[in-house]
Scaffold this motif. Structure first.
Motif, PDB file in Angstrom:
ATOM      1  N   ARG A 133       0.835  -1.195   0.000  1.00 53.74           N
ATOM      2  CA  ARG A 133       0.000   0.000   0.000  1.00 53.74           C
ATOM      3  C   ARG A 133       0.877   1.255   0.000  1.00 53.74           C
ATOM      4  N   SER A 147      -2.686  -4.296  -1.929  1.00 53.72           N
ATOM      5  CA  SER A 147      -3.246  -3.041  -2.420  1.00 53.72           C
ATOM      6  C   SER A 147      -3.827  -3.150  -3.828  1.00 53.72           C
ATOM      7  N   SER A 150      -7.922  -2.513  -6.131  1.00 54.22           N
ATOM      8  CA  SER A 150      -8.753  -2.022  -5.037  1.00 54.22           C
ATOM      9  C   SER A 150     -10.057  -2.803  -4.959  1.00 54.22           C
ATOM     10  N   ARG A 194     -10.911   6.121  -1.163  1.00 54.15           N
ATOM     11  CA  ARG A 194      -9.788   5.178  -1.029  1.00 54.15           C
ATOM     12  C   ARG A 194      -8.465   5.858  -1.361  1.00 54.15           C
ATOM     13  N   HIS A 200      -4.855   3.251  -1.303  1.00 52.81           N
ATOM     14  CA  HIS A 200      -4.508   2.688  -2.609  1.00 52.81           C
ATOM     15  C   HIS A 200      -3.772   3.695  -3.478  1.00 52.81           C
ATOM     16  N   ASP A 204      -4.240   1.154  -8.545  1.00 58.68           N
ATOM     17  CA  ASP A 204      -5.045   0.156  -7.829  1.00 58.68           C
ATOM     18  C   ASP A 204      -6.534   0.399  -8.054  1.00 58.68           C
TER      19      ASP A 204
END
Length: 235
Positions: A133, A147, A150, A194, A200, A204
């Protein structure tokens, strides 16, 4: 272009062998092919394109700089709209209501199939790619999965876009438009949250979104349907 009327054109009950056949050929096979593509993208980003992470880290750091107490609270709520518990809960309730209203279980399971395919591709790809990540402060506890891609982004796209397609059956125009807009905005808020919360890299969530969209298409076409034909002599 998606055939939005395919489930209304043919309302016949599928037989057991048809369900098994189409789950294998129209769900299993394309899902396996798509998984290979997702893994390939992940290995590219982790190998030949690993230098791209430096630019992505800069994006993650930019999001950190934009943080405020208000956005921290809002993105916590938005991110929760893409959690496993929320996605499964909404999917079960809506599928149950659709089944009750239409009497067509094979139509009611469309969002469930899309979500399930997304989850399978996401989890198996994450096991192979095993990406780290972003190296920034993360506002959420890190899930045990890697990661890439997503999962929140993919799951929210798979569910809410599937429901948006189903919402096209709503008769009242104003209500149909309102429901559709809300359903399409929700996954965008999840994606933003996110990135904002440092969970992320951009790649991702991009692949996560693609994963969700591909699974929506697979789910929408999971069962063969016969298009409505105009009888000879009619308009």
């Amino acid at each position: 272009m998606l055939d939005l009327d395919r489930w209304a054109d043919d309302t016949s009950t599928p037989r057991g062998h048809e369900v098994r056949r189409d789950l294998g050929l129209r769900v299993g096979v394309p899902a396996a092919v798509w998984w290979v593509v997702v893994v390939g993208l992940g290995l590219l980003l982790a190998g030949p394109l690993v230098g791209f992470k430096d630019r992505e880290t800069a994006v993650s750091e930019w999001f950190v700089e934009q943080r405020t107490a208000t956005l921290d609270t809002l993105t916590e709520v938005w991110s929760a709209m893409g959690t496993t518990e929320t996605i499964i809960g909404i999917c079960l309730v809506v599928s149950g209501v659709v089944w009750w209203r239409t009497g067509q279980w094979w139509y009611a399971v469309v969002p469930a199939i899309a979500v399930a395919i997304q989850a399978g591709v996401f989890m198996l790809a994450a096991l192979v790619v095993s990406a780290e990540r972003p190296e920034v402060e993360q506002l959420d506890p890190a899930p045990p999965t890697s990661s890439f891609p997503s999962g929140h982004s993919g799951a929210s796209i798979a569910l809410y876009v599937s429901l948006a397609l189903m919402a096209q059956r709503i008769g009242h125009t104003w209500l149909r438009v309102c429901v559709t807009v809300v359903l399409l905005v929700l996954p965008l808020l999840v994606v933003y949250s996110r990135l904002y919360r440092g969970m992320h890299y951009p790649s991702d969530v991009v692949v996560g979104v693609l994963n969700g969209l591909v699974c929506v298409v697979i789910g929408w076409y999971w069962l063969r349907r016969t298009p409505l034909r105009v009888e000879d002599g009619d308009g």
